[in-house]
Scaffold this motif. Structure first.
Motif, short mmCIF file in Angstrom:
data_model
loop_
_atom_site.label_atom_id
_atom_site.label_comp_id
_atom_site.label_asym_id
_atom_site.label_seq_id
_atom_site.Cartn_x
_atom_site.Cartn_y
_atom_site.Cartn_z
N HIS A 114 3.87 4.63 7.88
CA HIS A 114 3.34 4.64 6.53
C HIS A 114 2.04 4.91 6.33
N ALA A 115 0.99 4.27 7.25
CA ALA A 115 -0.31 4.31 7.06
C ALA A 115 -1.04 5.59 7.31
N PHE A 116 -0.49 6.51 8.29
CA PHE A 116 -0.82 7.70 8.58
C PHE A 116 -0.34 8.44 7.27
N GLY A 117 0.73 8.06 6.63
CA GLY A 117 1.08 8.98 5.41
C GLY A 117 0.08 8.90 4.47
N HIS A 118 -0.41 7.62 4.20
CA HIS A 118 -1.49 7.47 3.39
C HIS A 118 -2.84 8.09 3.66
N VAL A 119 -3.14 7.95 4.91
CA VAL A 119 -4.40 9.10 5.33
C VAL A 119 -4.24 10.38 5.01
N LEU A 120 -3.04 10.92 5.29
CA LEU A 120 -2.71 12.24 4.99
C LEU A 120 -2.80 12.62 3.23
N SER A 163 -0.72 -3.73 5.82
CA SER A 163 -1.61 -2.72 6.22
C SER A 163 -2.37 -2.30 5.06
N LEU A 164 -3.79 -1.92 5.24
CA LEU A 164 -4.42 -1.04 4.05
C LEU A 164 -5.03 0.04 4.66
N VAL A 165 -5.28 0.90 3.84
CA VAL A 165 -6.06 2.10 4.05
C VAL A 165 -7.22 1.98 2.92
N LEU A 166 -8.46 2.05 3.84
CA LEU A 166 -9.65 2.12 2.73
C LEU A 166 -10.75 3.02 3.25
N ARG A 167 -11.71 3.20 2.62
CA ARG A 167 -12.88 3.77 3.05
C ARG A 167 -13.65 2.77 3.68
N ASP A 168 -14.46 3.18 4.82
CA ASP A 168 -15.24 2.52 5.41
C ASP A 168 -16.68 1.98 4.68
N ALA A 169 -17.39 0.85 5.19
CA ALA A 169 -18.41 0.39 4.45
C ALA A 169 -19.51 1.65 3.75
N GLU A 170 -19.47 2.48 4.71
CA GLU A 170 -20.49 3.71 4.53
C GLU A 170 -20.01 4.87 3.74
N GLY A 171 -18.41 4.75 3.31
CA GLY A 171 -18.00 5.58 2.60
C GLY A 171 -17.51 7.19 3.53
N GLU A 172 -17.86 7.14 4.73
CA GLU A 172 -17.81 8.31 5.36
C GLU A 172 -16.47 8.49 6.06
N ASN A 173 -15.82 7.46 6.51
CA ASN A 173 -14.53 7.75 7.27
C ASN A 173 -13.49 6.61 6.58
N LEU A 174 -12.22 6.85 7.09
CA LEU A 174 -11.09 6.19 6.56
C LEU A 174 -10.88 4.91 7.66
N GLU A 175 -10.53 3.73 7.12
CA GLU A 175 -9.99 2.73 8.01
C GLU A 175 -8.60 2.44 7.69
N ILE A 176 -7.64 2.24 8.73
CA ILE A 176 -6.50 1.83 8.65
C ILE A 176 -6.60 0.26 9.19
N LEU A 177 -6.34 -0.65 8.25
CA LEU A 177 -6.36 -1.95 8.78
C LEU A 177 -4.98 -2.47 8.71
N PHE A 178 -4.53 -3.24 9.93
CA PHE A 178 -3.35 -3.81 10.37
C PHE A 178 -3.53 -5.41 10.33
N ASN A 179 -2.54 -6.20 9.70
CA ASN A 179 -3.03 -7.49 9.56
C ASN A 179 -2.47 -8.24 10.64
N GLU A 180 -3.65 -8.71 11.29
CA GLU A 180 -3.42 -9.49 12.64
C GLU A 180 -2.71 -10.76 12.59
N ARG A 181 -2.43 -11.14 11.21
CA ARG A 181 -1.71 -12.55 11.08
C ARG A 181 -0.17 -12.14 11.40
N GLN A 182 0.15 -10.81 11.13
CA GLN A 182 1.68 -10.44 11.36
C GLN A 182 2.02 -10.68 12.98
N PHE A 183 3.34 -10.67 13.03
CA PHE A 183 4.02 -10.64 14.44
C PHE A 183 4.27 -9.21 14.79
N TRP A 184 3.49 -8.33 15.43
CA TRP A 184 3.62 -7.03 15.74
C TRP A 184 4.67 -6.71 17.04
#
Length: 549
Positions: free
Chosen positions: A396-402, A185-206
């Motif tokens: 883990h990802a929500f931890g980064h968001v916080l 996963s990654l936690v990033l700013r969106d393209a506009e820089g206004e909001n956060l994005e949590i990105l989970f890797n679709e290639r993984q088996f969840w």
């Protein structure tokens, strides 16, 4: 999106570059480069250098020597600080992990100025039902909410603080392409820089972390989840099966013993139903004609998003009726088939295979063909194992968001390397780090000032009582999202369940007391309280309550 025919046809890809690596009594065993995989194979040193650079161990000092950077990594991971690329260090580099750096400020955004965060899932994963994903994310948020005065809720409409997506883009390197590491996963700013994005890797088996999650359809189990392994006619099955059926439909038991309990459901499969499209859920019609070809299985042809689809009549060209194929219990990961299921038996290099195999691979990974003949069709994927726990990755990802960064405590959910834990608890390091930012949880943050009035009489809500349990010598009656305690409240003053137990969902299926603890059940999830203090929560597993399955 209606499938469109590509007038240029599929791109031609070079497949077999056989390399004879060893010989057995049966002759040479070729190792090949599979379609979709890079032919570049990094040395351990090259991989380590890329890893150290990506995750912040070189920092801004580009002249930092490799042994110094490697020693810093070994120190962070709790390994022997040898400064050498030993076996334990290489094993750590190969583990799935978060995509944010370990050193430096991994949470590169200002502290939230409000205590009511919202999120919305905009792209779901194909491995899990959408409602299962929603429940897992809600539970992940509740874990953090239990220790700090914050609210983290899903937002159906409006602009959320956090967007959640499952995607294959944004630089997710895959282990099968021999890049740096498997990113979860990654936690990033969106393209506009206004909001956060949590990105989970679709290639993984969840999954829940212990194998594929299969929610049944039809049957007599009312949509319950498959229980693996299960016994049928004295034989143990670890996956959905066609055994005992003449129609070829895959099914499973929803308890550990079908012979005893007789509870079952059908596993998701295109012969049973489709999703989306314009065919109103009708099953695939095989074979069907699309363009100039005839198809006997679901296909991604004509689609840029690689979603598997099928026609629900024998001729898509004339009827234009289609649906998307549901994920099968045999769905693959990686490869070049877009998570298509294994096809058994399949032909590979002139041999027939009835199960996944590692033949032909340099790395020994188990794979299968997703068509009847790999040699002709060159479609394949890796066979799934226990999978990655979405709950742990989401916490883990929500931890980064916080605002939390990675830490060096291997028992912490904010440790960068993934490790499955069946009985998960926040570590003292997690709790102390977040409470240092937001303070210790006291009173719940106020909800919206306008709240719907509770019913005047809980008994008028419904004739169905969901559960009755005992707490501190009081009898608690649960109906829908409300509860009423005898001897403490008037009959006309029910409370919301989450006012008394904020970690619980809006309504529950069952509740009972055992050994001084109060247990709540909702679907496949359970919570254990001592009084009103949450002691444990999780999903039904074989050792739940210490009982055998």
């Amino acid at each position: 999106m209606t499938p469109q025919i590509d007038p240029k046809g599929p791109a031609t890809m070079l497949l077999l570059l056989p390399l004879v690596l060893r010989t057995t009594m049966g002759g040479p065993i070729p190792r090949i480069r599979f379609v979709g995989e890079t032919d570049v194979r990094l040395t351990p040193l090259q991989r380590a250098v890329r890893y150290l650079n990506r995750f912040g161990y070189y920092g801004r000092d580009v002249a930092t020597r490799f042994p110094k950077a490697l020693s810093a990594l070994q120190d962070f991971f709790g390994l022997s600080k040898s400064g050498k690329l030993d076996h334990s260090t290489m094993a750590a580099l190969e583990r799935p992990r978060c995509g944010l750096p370990d050193l430096g400020d991994t949470a590169r955004w200002e502290r939230w100025q409000h205590t009511h965060l919202t999120y919305r899932v905009e792209d779901y994963v194909r491995d899990l039902e959408a409602d299962v994903v929603d429940e897992i994310l809600s539970q992940a948020a509740a874990i953090w909410m239990s220790i700090v005065p914050m609210q983290i809720k899903s937002l159906a409409q409006g602009q959320p603080d956090v967007i959640i997506r499952f995607t294959e883009s944004h630089g997710f390197e895959s282990a099968e392409s021999n890049e740096v590491v498997d990113i979860l996963s990654l936690v990033l700013r969106d393209a506009e820089g206004e909001n956060l994005e949590i990105l989970f890797n679709e290639r993984q088996f969840w999954s829940f972390g212990e194998g594929r999650v299969v929610k049944t359809r039809l049957g007599n189990a009312e949509g319950d989840f498959c229980m693996f392994p299960f016994t049928f006619e004295g034989q143990e099955f670890t996956s959905c099966t066609k055994a005992g059926r003449k129609d070829g439909l895959l099914w499973c038991a929803t308890t550990d013993n079908y012979d005893r309990d007789r509870l079952y459901g059908y596993c998701p499969q295109e012969g049973l139903f489709t999703t989306g499209g314009n065919a109103e859920g009708k099953p695939c019609a095989f074979p069907f004609v699309y363009g100039t070809r005839t198809y006997n299985i679901c296909t991604t042809d004509g689609r840029s998003d690689q979603e598997r689809w099928c026609a629900t009549t024998d001729n898509y060209n004339t009827d234009l009726k289609y649906g998307f194929c549901p994920n099968s219990v045999l769905t693959t990961v990686g490869g070049n088939s877009g998570k298509s299921p294994c096809f058994f038996p399949f032909n590979f290099l002139g041999q027939s295979y009835n199960a996944c195999t590692s033949v032909g691979r340099f790395d020994g990974k188990s794979w299968c063909s997703t068509t009847a003949d790999y040699d002709n069709d060159q479609k394949w994927g890796f066979c799934t194992s226990s999978g990655i726990s979405l709950l742990l990755a989401a916490v883990h990802a929500f931890g980064h968001v916080l605002g939390l960064s990675h830490n060096t405590d291997p028992t912490s959910i904010m440790f960068p390397l993934y490790s499955y834990q069946r009985s998960f608890h926040l570590s003292p390091a997690d709790i102390n780090a977040l409470q240092a930012i937001f303070g210790i949880k006291g009173e719940e943050p106020a909800e919206s000032p306008i709240q719907p009035e509770p019913p005047s009489d809980i008994c008028r809500l419904s004739s169905k009582i969901d559960a009755i349990a005992s707490l501190n010598n009081h009898t608690i009656i649960f109906v829908g999202k409300y509860n009423m305690q005898q001897e403490r409240m008037d009959l006309n003053a029910p409370e919301k369940i989450q006012d008394l137990f904020p970690q619980l969902p809006g309504n529950i299926d069952a509740a009972f007391e055992q050994g001084g603890y109060l247990y709540f059940v909702k679907g496949v999830r359970y919570w254990v309280f001592e009084g009103q203090v949450l002691m444990h929560e999780g999903f039904f597993m074989s050792d739940w309550l210490g009982c055998d399955k």
